[in-house]
Design an enzyme around this catalytic site. Structure first.
Site, PDB file in Angstrom:
ATOM      1  N   ARG A   1      33.009  74.395  14.694  1.00 20.05           N
ATOM      2  CA  ARG A   1      33.712  74.228  13.409  1.00 20.05           C
ATOM      3  C   ARG A   1      34.742  75.336  13.237  1.00 20.05           C
ATOM      4  NH1 ARG A   1      28.930  77.137  12.536  1.00 20.05           N
ATOM      5  NH2 ARG A   1      29.479  79.260  11.926  1.00 20.05           N
TER       6      ARG A   1
ATOM      7  N   LYS B   1      20.758  74.623  20.824  1.00 19.63           N
ATOM      8  CA  LYS B   1      21.118  75.832  21.558  1.00 19.63           C
ATOM      9  C   LYS B   1      20.432  75.917  22.912  1.00 19.63           C
ATOM     10  CE  LYS B   1      21.748  78.609  17.446  1.00 19.63           C
ATOM     11  NZ  LYS B   1      21.596  80.000  17.028  1.00 19.63           N
TER      12      LYS B   1
ATOM     13  N   GLU C   1      14.633  84.318  24.471  1.00 19.66           N
ATOM     14  CA  GLU C   1      15.614  85.109  25.213  1.00 19.66           C
ATOM     15  C   GLU C   1      15.116  86.536  25.321  1.00 19.66           C
ATOM     16  OE1 GLU C   1      19.267  85.022  22.981  1.00 19.66           O
ATOM     17  OE2 GLU C   1      19.844  83.058  23.740  1.00 19.66           O
TER      18      GLU C   1
ATOM     19  N   HIS D   1      21.236  89.219  10.538  1.00 20.06           N
ATOM     20  CA  HIS D   1      21.949  88.346  11.481  1.00 20.06           C
ATOM     21  C   HIS D   1      23.093  87.572  10.830  1.00 20.06           C
ATOM     22  CE1 HIS D   1      18.772  89.338  14.230  1.00 20.06           C
ATOM     23  NE2 HIS D   1      17.867  88.769  13.471  1.00 20.06           N
TER      24      HIS D   1
HETATM   25  P1  ADP Z   1      22.722  81.940  14.332  1.00 25.32           P
HETATM   26  O1  ADP Z   1      23.323  80.691  14.902  1.00 25.32           O
HETATM   27  O2  ADP Z   1      21.468  81.691  13.548  1.00 25.32           O
HETATM   28  O3  ADP Z   1      23.720  82.786  13.609  1.00 25.32           O
HETATM   29  P2  ADP Z   1      22.942  83.435  16.838  1.00 25.32           P
HETATM   30  O4  ADP Z   1      22.361  82.895  18.067  1.00 25.32           O
HETATM   31  O5  ADP Z   1      24.430  83.313  16.643  1.00 25.32           O
HETATM   32  O6  ADP Z   1      22.205  82.777  15.583  1.00 25.32           O
HETATM   33  O7  ADP Z   1      22.554  84.944  16.659  1.00 25.32           O
HETATM   34  C1  ADP Z   1      22.872  85.683  15.481  1.00 25.32           C
HETATM   35  C2  ADP Z   1      22.694  87.168  15.710  1.00 25.32           C
HETATM   36  O8  ADP Z   1      21.340  87.462  16.116  1.00 25.32           O
HETATM   37  C3  ADP Z   1      23.533  87.749  16.814  1.00 25.32           C
HETATM   38  O9  ADP Z   1      24.843  88.052  16.381  1.00 25.32           O
HETATM   39  C4  ADP Z   1      22.751  88.981  17.190  1.00 25.32           C
HETATM   40  O10 ADP Z   1      22.966  90.005  16.247  1.00 25.32           O
HETATM   41  C5  ADP Z   1      21.312  88.529  17.054  1.00 25.32           C
HETATM   42  N1  ADP Z   1      20.782  88.027  18.358  1.00 25.32           N
HETATM   43  C6  ADP Z   1      20.695  86.744  18.762  1.00 25.32           C
HETATM   44  N2  ADP Z   1      20.172  86.649  20.018  1.00 25.32           N
HETATM   45  C7  ADP Z   1      19.931  87.922  20.418  1.00 25.32           C
HETATM   46  C8  ADP Z   1      19.391  88.513  21.638  1.00 25.32           C
HETATM   47  N3  ADP Z   1      19.011  87.775  22.674  1.00 25.32           N
HETATM   48  N4  ADP Z   1      19.313  89.858  21.685  1.00 25.32           N
HETATM   49  C9  ADP Z   1      19.700  90.627  20.643  1.00 25.32           C
HETATM   50  N5  ADP Z   1      20.201  90.145  19.487  1.00 25.32           N
HETATM   51  C10 ADP Z   1      20.315  88.809  19.363  1.00 25.32           C
END
Ligand code: ADP
Length: 452
Positions: A292, A116, A200, A235
Site C-alpha cells: 500500500r 508473511k 525468526e 514496534h
Molecule cells: P508489523 O507488520 O506488525 O509492523 P514487522 O514484521 O514489520 O511487523 O516488524 C515490526 C518491527 O518489529 C520491526 O521494525 C522491528 O523493530 C521488530 N522486529 C520484527 N522482526 C524482528 C526480528 N526478527 N528481530 C528483531 N526485531 C524484529
C-alpha cells in the site's frame, strides 16, 4: 486515465489522495462515517456519500457500502489509502469483479505478501536474505523448540497475518517458549482471526530500513531509495527519515536491488515497500513487503521530488513508468514526525475538540493533516492527527527545521505527542544518527518527557 476515484479512507490520507486527483484532473468521491460528516475530505471531494455509523466495521471496512457508493457515483477506481481495506485481498477481488479498478496491486499479490510466512519463502527463492527462521508456518512446538535451539536464543514469534506490531513475542530462553507460543497464537487469533505463527531469529538492536519501490504493468520496476524507521514504540513507527545515515552507496545499491527483485519475483505492479532489518555488522534481512501507500511516503517525496500518489494512480491506470532508475536523485534529507492526539506520558488517546490549531510553515516544512480549529477528533479511529515533514539540505538542517516547526505548531484542546518529539530531537544519540529499533526504550530510561 480514470475519470472518477472513490477514496475508501478518511483523515489526512484521504486529503492527500484528493490533492493528487486534483492535479491529475480526476474527480473524487469521499465516503464517510456519521462521525466524520464535518471532515475536510468530505468538504473537498467533488461528491460525498455517508456509508454508515462510526465503528469502522460498519463504515470504512464495510465492503458492500463502499462498492454501492462507487456504483451509485459511477467511480471507475477506488483508492484505499492505508489501513482499513488497503491490504484486504478480498476487497481487491470484489472491486475487480465489479469492474472497478483497485488502486493497488493484484489481489493475489496482496494475498501472497499479506501472509508473511509465505512471503518469506517466496523471496528466499530469489536469493534475497531473510532473517533465519522457520520455513513457512511453525505449528509444531517440538519442531519450534528444535529449531530455536539450533538458531540460538533470543527468537521472535510473529503472526503470519501480522501488522501494526501485533502478535509478536520475543522469547529469551527455552523455558518461555511454550508459554509465549500459546500467547502469540491467542493474540494473533483475536487481532487477525488467524492464529498461524512463524519464528525468526531475534536480531538484537537492528535498524529498520525500508525501500520504496514502484512497478508498472509493463515489467518496469524502480526503487526510490530507503527510509530509516528505527524510531518506534511497541514496534510502531514514530519518526521516519530519508536517507538513512547508516547506508553506504554500495549497501544502498545492494538493498535497492534486493527490493526490486522481491517485487519482480512475483510480477508485482503498484507502489510497494520492502522492509528490511539491518544488523550491526551491516547484514540485511527481508522482513516483509507492504503493498500500500505508507504513512511515511512523504519523506521519500521530500528527497526525490516525486509525487508517489500520482505515480500510484498512473501505474494503476496502466501507464508506463516515465522515470528510470538513473533519473531518481536523492536530494537533501527529510524527516517526518507523526503527531498523535494522545497523552505524551501515558500514550492514551486524547480525542475531543481541537480549540486552537495553528500550523507552522516556512522553508522546507510540509504539514499533512485533516484537522482544523473546531474539529472534533473522534474516538473511533487512529489517533494520528497530523504529519510534520521537514526537508533540509542535510540531516542537521532538516532537524533544525523540524524543531522550530514543532515549537510553532499550536494545538490546544487535545493532548499531543509534540513534547515527546521535541525531546527526541534533542537526544544526543538521535542527533548523531546513532539509532536502532530499541532507541525509544533506552530513551525512556534516561529521559522524563513533560506533558506540555
Ligand atoms: P508489523 O507488520 O506488525 O509492523 P514487522 O514484521 O514489520 O511487523 O516488524 C515490526 C518491527 O518489529 C520491526 O521494525 C522491528 O523493530 C521488530 N522486529 C520484527 N522482526 C524482528 C526480528 N526478527 N528481530 C528483531 N526485531 C524484529
Amino acid at each position: 486515465m480514470f475519470k472518477k476515484i472513490l477514496i475508501a479512507n478518511r483523515g489526512e490520507i484521504a486529503l492527500r489522495i484528493i490533492n493528487a486527483c486534483r492535479e491529475l484532473g480526476i474527480k473524487t468521491v469521499a465516503v464517510y462515517s456519521e462521525a466524520d460528516k464535518d471532515s475536510l475530505h468530505v468538504k473537498f471531494a467533488d461528491e460525498c456519500i455517508c456509508i454508515g455509523p462510526p465503528p469502522a466495521y460498519k463504515s470504512y471496512l464495510h465492503i458492500p457500502s463502499i462498492i454501492a457508493a462507487a456504483e451509485i457515483t459511477g467511480a471507475d477506481a477506488i483508492h484505499p489509502g492505508y489501513g482499513f481495506l488497503a491490504e484486504n485481498a478480498h476487497f481487491a477481488d470484489v472491486c475487480k469483479s465489479c469492474g472497478i479498478t483497485f488502486i493497488g496491486p493484484e489481489p493475489e499479490h496482496i494475498r501472497l505478501m499479506g501472509d508473511k510466512a509465505i512471503a518469506r519463502s517466496t523471496v528466499m527463492k530469489k536469493n534475497i536474505p531473510i532473517v533465519p527462521g522457520s520455513e513457512g508456518e511453525a505449528s509444531d512446538i517440538d519442531e519450534i523448540k528444535k529449531l530455536a535451539s539450533q538458531m540460538g536464543y533470543p527468537v521472535i514469534l510473529k503472526a503470519s497475518a501480522g501488522g501494526g506490531g501485533k502478535g509478536m513475542r520475543v522469547v529469551w530462553s527455552e523455558n518461555d517458549l511454550q508459554n509465549q507460543f500459546e500467547m502469540a497464537k491467542t493474540e494473533a487469533k483475536s487481532a487477525f482471526g488467524n492464529d498461524a505463527i512463524y519464528m525468526e531469529k531475534y536480531i538484537e538492536n537492528p535498524r529498520h530500513i525500508e525501500f520504496q519501490i514502484v512497478a508498472d504493468r509493463h515489467g518496469n520496476v524502480i526503487h526510490l531509495g530507503e527510509r530509516e524507521c528505527s524510531i518506534q514504540r511497541n514496534h510502531q513507527k514514530i519518526i521516519e527519515e530519508a536517507p538513512s545515515s547508516i547506508l553506504t552507496d554500495s549497501l544502498r545499491k545492494e538493498m535497492g536491488q534486493a527490493a526490486k527483485r522481491a517485487a519482480s519475483a512475483i510480477g508485482y505492479s503498484s507502489l510497494g515497500t520492502v522492509e528490511f532489518l539491518l544488523d550491526r555488522k551491516g547484514n540485511f534481512y527481508f522482513m516483509e513487503m507492504n503493498t500500500r501507500i505508507q504513512v511515511e511516503h512523504t519523506v521519500t517525496e521530500g528527497v526525490t521530488d516525486i509525487d508517489l500518489v500520482k505515480l500510484q494512480i498512473e501505474v494503476a491506470a496502466g501507464e508506463k513508468l516515465n522515470i528510470r532508475q538513473r533519473d531518481v536523485k536523492i536530494s537533501g534529507h527529510a524527516i517526518e514526525c507523526r503527531i498523535n492526539a494522545e497523552d505524551p506520558l501515558t500514550f492514551m488517546p486524547s480525542p475531543g475538540r481541537i480549540d486552537v490549531f495553528h500550523t507552522p510553515g516556512g522553508p522546507g516544512v510540509r504539514i499533512d493533516t485533516a484537522a482544523y480549529a473546531g474539529y472534533v477528533v473522534p474516538p473511533y479511529y487512529d489517533s494520528m492527527i497530523a504529519k510534520v515533514i521537514a526537508h533540509g539540505r542535510d540531516r542537521k538542517e532538516a532537524i533544525v527545521r523540524m524543531k522550530r516547526a514543532l515549537e510553532m505548531f499550536l494545538i490546544e484542546g487535545v493532548k499531543t505527542n509534540i513534547p515527546l518529539h521535541l525531546s527526541i530531537l534533542e537526544d544526543e544519540g538521535f542527533l548523531k544518527g546513532d539509532i536502532n529499533t530499541h532507541f525509544m526504550e533506552e530513551f525512556f530510561e534516561k529521559n522524563e518527557v513533560s506533558d506540555s
